[in-house]
Enzyme design. Structure first.
Site, PDB file in Angstrom:
ATOM      1  N   GLU A   1       0.363  -0.964   0.061  1.00 46.52           N
ATOM      2  CA  GLU A   1       0.059   0.398  -0.059  1.00 46.52           C
ATOM      3  C   GLU A   1       1.274   1.523  -0.074  1.00 46.52           C
ATOM      4  OE1 GLU A   1      -2.651  -3.243   1.416  1.00 46.52           O
ATOM      5  OE2 GLU A   1      -0.453  -2.710   2.535  1.00 46.52           O
ATOM      6  N   SER A   2       1.542   1.442  -0.981  1.00 45.09           N
ATOM      7  CA  SER A   2       2.114   2.703  -0.889  1.00 45.09           C
ATOM      8  C   SER A   2       3.927   2.988  -1.236  1.00 45.09           C
ATOM      9  CB  SER A   2       1.257   3.739  -0.481  1.00 45.09           C
ATOM     10  OG  SER A   2      -0.254   4.106  -0.878  1.00 45.09           O
TER      11      SER A   2
ATOM     12  N   HIS B   1       0.966   6.090  -7.592  1.00 45.87           N
ATOM     13  CA  HIS B   1       0.227   5.029  -6.779  1.00 45.87           C
ATOM     14  C   HIS B   1      -1.530   5.298  -7.815  1.00 45.87           C
ATOM     15  CE1 HIS B   1       3.170   4.403  -4.155  1.00 45.87           C
ATOM     16  NE2 HIS B   1       2.959   5.228  -4.338  1.00 45.87           N
TER      17      HIS B   1
ATOM     18  N   SER C   1       1.137   0.844  -9.307  1.00 47.57           N
ATOM     19  CA  SER C   1       2.495   1.520  -8.268  1.00 47.57           C
ATOM     20  C   SER C   1       3.736   1.803  -8.546  1.00 47.57           C
ATOM     21  CB  SER C   1       2.580   1.695  -6.034  1.00 47.57           C
ATOM     22  OG  SER C   1       0.930   1.833  -6.105  1.00 47.57           O
TER      23      SER C   1
END
Length: 343
Positions: free
Chosen positions: A74-75, A247, A234
């Site tokens: 997540e990122s 993202h 990403s």
């Protein structure tokens, strides 16, 4: 090295994935550092222990002589000798990292913080967030346990707005030269977003970076990218001591793209233009944060031209300019595509 999606990194969210990131930036004092390497002394497995707390994982890592860049499930995470930038999306519990992060920096690198920043756009799915991200008041209460900072909400609370918490512990005569641009985009062109699915046209994440035009945004950067399954993308790019990160959540009902870079420029007008050409959003917010000594300074107010953006078919809905203690400032603008404009 480009990353391909491991089998257990799957981007699924039946009600919509929360693309808007929660971002923290912590800068540390040079005094007391156990080494010139500072935070870079800390091994990857220790960073993963912190990421376990907030519910995400390292997918891949690239480094140069200046800093380490981690692509996360997540990122992104960026680690400099005296600074860490953590940006996570979805339902990650980002602020839970503060206690173990500050403890680890002290015990393993001998470092104490002297600047803290937390920022996020308003969520698309706020009811899906986990405490303390259930509301900005809860987030502020959490941060106040570690810092004596100030909280701000910039923009209309009934529309697109931005939350910010800042604690500056530096000497008043300190003049920095950092600058960070963010472009947060929603309601993306569905044709453009098709590039970020693992469909029959998918070759590799690196191929997507090249064909989409992302590779041309900051030429010369070393990119590390991942395409999630069944969709989402990403990338971290590094060049000298600077990064960019993108993202992408491509699903039509929750489409979101963020672009961020700390690469210095006297004017960001051309870069913003190119970002909009690549992704073709319907709405977007631009934030530019800069120290007084930044190359786009001394004021961010003239660092890009809203009128030039309007000529791309957008209408400026609101803008805000904030100066913090005379040593750094923030320029925020929100735009929406005109009804008669074409993408």
């Amino acid at each position: 090295m480009a990353a391909e999606c491991p089998p257990d990194v799957v981007n699924t969210a039946p009600c919509g994935f929360e693309g808007a990131e929660k971002k923290i930036e912590v800068e540390f004092k040079q005094e007391g550092a156990l080494s010139e390497q500072g935070l870079r002394l800390i091994p990857q497995e220790k960073w993963q222990e912190i990421l376990d707390v907030i519910k995400c994982q390292v997918v891949s890592k690239t480094s140069n002589e200046h800093f380490d860049s981690y692509v996360l499930s997540e990122s992104s995470l960026f680690v400099y000798p005296l600074k860490v930038v953590l940006k996570t999306c979805g339902t990650t519990i980002t602020l839970l990292c503060l206690e173990p992060l500050l403890k680890m920096a002290k015990e393993l690198a001998g470092l104490e913080p002297d600047f803290f920043w937390y920022a996020r756009k308003n969520f698309q799915f706020p009811d899906k967030q986990i405490f303390p991200h259930t509301g900005f008041d809860d987030e502020v209460d959490m941060m106040n346990k570690f810092f004596n900072g100030h909280a701000y909400v910039i923009g209309p609370r009934t529309g697109e707005h931005w939350h910010l918490y800042v604690c500056d512990m530096k000497d008043r005569d300190h003049v920095g030269d950092d600058q960070t641009l963010e472009v947060m985009m929603t309601e993306l062109d569905p044709v453009v977003m098709q590039q970020f699915y693992r469909n029959d046209n998918f070759v590799s994440a690196k191929d997507t970076t090249m064909k989409s035009g992302i590779a041309n945004l900051l030429p010369g950067s070393i990119t590390d990218e991942i395409m999630f399954n069944p969709c989402g993308y990403s990338v971290n790019g590094i060049k000298d001591q600077y990064y960019f990160t993108i993202h992408i959540t491509p699903e039509p009902h929750c489409s979101y793209v963020s672009f961020e870079t700390n690469a210095p420029k006297e004017s960001y007008t051309a870069l913003i233009h190119n970002v909009l050409e690549v992704f073709k959003p319907n709405k977007f917010t631009v934030t530019l944060f800069a120290d007084a000594g930044a190359s786009c300074g001394p004021s961010t107010y003239t660092a890009y031209e809203p009128k030039a953006i309007e000529r791309q078919g957008f209408q400026l809905k609101y803008k805000s300019f904030s100066e913090f203690d005379g040593t750094y400032d923030l320029h925020l603008c929100h735009f929406q595509r005109r009804a008669t404009a074409t993408r």
